[in-house]
Design a protein around this motif. Sequence first.
Motif: not given
Length: 321
Positions: A62-68, A89-94, A254-259
Amino acid sequence: MLFTNLVSRLGSALTLGAAATHAAYTIQDSYDQTNFFQGFEFFGLPDPTNGFVRYQTAIEANAKSLAGLANDAVYLGVDYTTRNPVGGRGSVRVNSKKSYTTGLIIADIAHQPASQCGTWPAFWTVGQNWPFNGEVDIIEGVNLDTNSTYTLHTGPGCTFSQGDCSAPGIGCGTSSHDTQTFADGFNEIGGGIFAVEWTSSAINIFFFPRNGNIPQDIAAGQPNPSTWGKPQASFSGKGCDIPSHFKEHQIVFDTTMCGDWAGKAFSNDPVCASKAPSCQDFVAQNPEAFKESYWLINSVKVYSEGSATKYNGAIQRRFTA
C-alpha cells in the motif's frame, strides 16, 4: 491510470457471493474490486523459487502503491522506480484465504505483466504440503515468452498424456500455442477470461479472448462448460487419480523475477542475454523496464458443483521451476 490504495479495503471479511441456480454450477465465492483484499492475503516471505524479488506485505504494498485499485479493477504491480534494490525488486504475491477442492474457477483479467526480460508472472492454484496436494499453473511464462504454458505438479503416481506430473521442477504440461493467452498478445486485445473446470475425472483449462466470443452463460453467472467446446488443455485418463493428487487449493497471483526458471532461461534468450550479463543484473539496474509488469483483475469467481469443501489456511511454500 486511476489508482486507489487498499488501506480501506483490508477490514473485516465480507460474505462473498450470492446463490444462483444452475443445473451444473452455482456461485460459491466472488472476488472483485469491492472485496478482493478481504478474500486474498499477501505473501511476504522469501520467494521459494529463488527469485530476485522481495514480496511485499499489505502495508508495504500500500505504501509503495504496488497494490490497490486502478481502472475499476484490482491492481498488483512491481516496483519500477528503485535502482539496485537490496534483496530483490519489490513485487506482490497474493493467495486466496479460502481453499477449494473441485469446482469451476473463472478469472476475468484485463492486463497481465507485459513481455519483459527477467519476469516470471503466474496465475495458479496450489495445495499445502507441496507437491502432494497438487498445483495447477494456468497463466505462466518467463522473459519474452509469447504464450502461456499450462502445467500440473503432483507427488508420485500421477501421469497424463502430457507427461509425468511428479517430474521434479517440470511437471506435466503443454503450451497454449496461442499468443493471445499471455503478456503482450493478451494485453493488446484487452485481456480475456480463463476458466478451470476441476472434477474428479478431469482438469480442463479454457481461454476466451475479450475480442472473441465469451460464452453468454459466463456473463449471466450461469456457466455451463459442457457448451464451451474443446478446452485449450485437458488433463484426464487412468494414469492419475485426481482426487488423490489435487485437493484444498488456494488461488494465487504473483510476479517474480529471475529465479529457478526465468533466471536460468535468461541467457538462452539472445535478446535478453544482450541486455545484461545476468538476469539479476538486468532486473536490478533497469527499474523502468517493469512499469508494465502488473496485473489488472476484474474478478475471480468460484463455482461449485454440489457441495464443494472450503478450508481456511495460509499458503506457505512453492518450489516449482
